[in-house]
Design a protein around this motif. Structure first.
Motif, PDB file in Angstrom:
ATOM      1  N   ARG A 236     -10.975   4.768   2.842  1.00 53.07           N
ATOM      2  CA  ARG A 236     -10.098   4.569   1.643  1.00 53.07           C
ATOM      3  C   ARG A 236      -8.857   4.790   1.850  1.00 53.07           C
ATOM      4  NH1 ARG A 236     -11.930  10.047  -1.715  1.00 53.07           N
ATOM      5  NH2 ARG A 236     -10.398  11.455  -0.704  1.00 53.07           N
ATOM      6  N   GLN A 237      -8.043   4.019   1.041  1.00 57.14           N
ATOM      7  CA  GLN A 237      -6.326   4.066   1.193  1.00 57.14           C
ATOM      8  C   GLN A 237      -5.837   4.385  -0.333  1.00 57.14           C
ATOM      9  OE1 GLN A 237      -4.608   1.132   3.171  1.00 57.14           O
ATOM     10  NE2 GLN A 237      -2.741   2.361   3.647  1.00 57.14           N
TER      11      GLN A 237
ATOM     12  N   LYS B 143      -0.580   6.531   0.978  1.00 60.34           N
ATOM     13  CA  LYS B 143      -1.030   7.265   1.930  1.00 60.34           C
ATOM     14  C   LYS B 143      -1.910   6.302   3.103  1.00 60.34           C
ATOM     15  CE  LYS B 143      -2.109  11.196  -0.825  1.00 60.34           C
ATOM     16  NZ  LYS B 143      -3.133  12.223  -1.425  1.00 60.34           N
ATOM     17  N   LEU B 144      -2.180   7.078   4.153  1.00 58.52           N
ATOM     18  CA  LEU B 144      -2.795   6.159   5.123  1.00 58.52           C
ATOM     19  C   LEU B 144      -4.232   6.088   5.004  1.00 58.52           C
ATOM     20  CD1 LEU B 144      -1.283   8.102   8.199  1.00 58.52           C
ATOM     21  CD2 LEU B 144      -0.626   5.938   7.393  1.00 58.52           C
ATOM     22  N   ARG B 145      -4.966   4.988   5.398  1.00 58.04           N
ATOM     23  CA  ARG B 145      -6.244   4.667   5.191  1.00 58.04           C
ATOM     24  C   ARG B 145      -7.260   5.831   6.010  1.00 58.04           C
ATOM     25  NH1 ARG B 145      -8.559  -1.407   6.014  1.00 58.04           N
ATOM     26  NH2 ARG B 145      -6.772  -1.588   4.532  1.00 58.04           N
ATOM     27  N   GLU B 146      -8.298   6.327   5.388  1.00 61.68           N
ATOM     28  CA  GLU B 146      -8.975   7.249   5.885  1.00 61.68           C
ATOM     29  C   GLU B 146     -10.496   7.090   5.760  1.00 61.68           C
ATOM     30  OE1 GLU B 146      -7.776  10.918   3.713  1.00 61.68           O
ATOM     31  OE2 GLU B 146      -8.726  10.130   1.933  1.00 61.68           O
TER      32      GLU B 146
ATOM     33  N   TYR C  30     -11.328   1.266  -1.734  1.00 61.92           N
ATOM     34  CA  TYR C  30     -12.253   1.661  -0.659  1.00 61.92           C
ATOM     35  C   TYR C  30     -12.669   0.613   0.013  1.00 61.92           C
ATOM     36  CZ  TYR C  30     -12.954   6.174  -2.819  1.00 61.92           C
ATOM     37  OH  TYR C  30     -12.831   7.663  -3.129  1.00 61.92           O
ATOM     38  N   TYR C  31     -12.705   0.615   1.598  1.00 58.54           N
ATOM     39  CA  TYR C  31     -12.828  -0.563   2.278  1.00 58.54           C
ATOM     40  C   TYR C  31     -14.140  -0.240   2.982  1.00 58.54           C
ATOM     41  CZ  TYR C  31      -8.005  -1.903   1.477  1.00 58.54           C
ATOM     42  OH  TYR C  31      -6.670  -2.004   0.859  1.00 58.54           O
ATOM     43  N   CYS C  32     -14.892  -1.626   3.227  1.00 52.40           N
ATOM     44  CA  CYS C  32     -16.072  -1.398   4.005  1.00 52.40           C
ATOM     45  C   CYS C  32     -15.455  -1.705   5.345  1.00 52.40           C
ATOM     46  CB  CYS C  32     -17.153  -2.422   3.325  1.00 52.40           C
ATOM     47  SG  CYS C  32     -18.619  -2.475   4.570  1.00 52.40           S
ATOM     48  N   ASN C  33     -16.284  -1.086   6.467  1.00 50.60           N
ATOM     49  CA  ASN C  33     -15.998  -1.269   7.972  1.00 50.60           C
ATOM     50  C   ASN C  33     -17.282  -1.496   8.577  1.00 50.60           C
ATOM     51  OD1 ASN C  33     -15.960   0.648  10.286  1.00 50.60           O
ATOM     52  ND2 ASN C  33     -13.889  -0.380  10.233  1.00 50.60           N
ATOM     53  N   ALA C  34     -17.164  -2.364   9.631  1.00 54.45           N
ATOM     54  CA  ALA C  34     -18.138  -2.406  10.432  1.00 54.45           C
ATOM     55  C   ALA C  34     -17.780  -2.730  11.902  1.00 54.45           C
ATOM     56  CB  ALA C  34     -19.187  -3.895   9.981  1.00 54.45           C
TER      57      ALA C  34
ATOM     58  N   TRP D 195     -13.224  -5.678   8.446  1.00 55.65           N
ATOM     59  CA  TRP D 195     -12.928  -4.910   7.293  1.00 55.65           C
ATOM     60  C   TRP D 195     -13.537  -6.116   6.188  1.00 55.65           C
ATOM     61  CZ3 TRP D 195     -11.375   0.025   7.189  1.00 55.65           C
ATOM     62  CH2 TRP D 195     -11.114   0.547   8.403  1.00 55.65           C
ATOM     63  N   GLY D 196     -13.943  -5.182   5.071  1.00 52.31           N
ATOM     64  CA  GLY D 196     -13.938  -6.043   3.681  1.00 52.31           C
ATOM     65  C   GLY D 196     -12.440  -6.044   3.095  1.00 52.31           C
ATOM     66  N   GLN D 197     -12.612  -6.746   1.855  1.00 51.15           N
ATOM     67  CA  GLN D 197     -11.342  -6.949   1.106  1.00 51.15           C
ATOM     68  C   GLN D 197     -10.729  -5.623   0.297  1.00 51.15           C
ATOM     69  OE1 GLN D 197     -14.249  -7.949   0.239  1.00 51.15           O
ATOM     70  NE2 GLN D 197     -14.192  -7.394  -2.125  1.00 51.15           N
ATOM     71  N   GLY D 198     -11.913  -4.826   0.176  1.00 49.15           N
ATOM     72  CA  GLY D 198     -11.547  -3.587  -0.600  1.00 49.15           C
ATOM     73  C   GLY D 198     -11.832  -3.699  -2.065  1.00 49.15           C
TER      74      GLY D 198
END
Length: 118
Positions: free
Chosen positions: A38-39, A43-46, A93-97, A108-111
């Motif tokens: 999430r970002q 703030k930075l993505r975490e 919120y971003y999906c990551n694989a 990454w997904g588009q969020g």
């Protein structure tokens, strides 16, 4: 070509719940790790949570006991169940694989936006 499509974001009051979904193509079976990041503004993505292909999960401390990550191979979908939401959870919120075919590739997904506010 790996594609990730998130859904399920929205606005909710503090204490409420949301479930995010990430549909992966061609198949989550080809991904040794999937997760949610999430970002928040400024703030930075975490990292929020991650699940590996053998089902092992890990969570960042700020969501332990509130969020649950899961994967459904039959639906090629990874979920993030978010309970007891707080205003500080407001973020994209971003999906990551990640896949491995000799080297690690990250996708990454588009969020999807989650807003927690009264």
């Amino acid at each position: 070509q790996v594609q990730l499509v998130e859904s399920g974001g929205g606005s909710v009051q503090p204490g409420g719940s949301l479930r995010l979904s990430c549909i992966a193509s061609p198949s989550i079976d080809s991904m040794f790790s999937m997760g949610w990041y999430r970002q928040a503004p400024g703030k930075l993505r975490e990292l929020v949570a991650r699940v590996t292909s053998d089902g092992t999960t890990m969570y960042s401390d700020f969501v332990k006991g509130r969020f649950t990550i899961s994967r459904d191979g039959a639906k090629n979908t990874v979920y993030l169940q978010m309970n007891s939401l707080k205003p500080d959870d407001t973020a994209v919120y971003y999906c990551n694989a990640q896949t491995y075919t000799g080297s690690i590739m990250t996708y990454w997904g588009q969020g999807t936006l989650v807003t927690v506010s009264s």
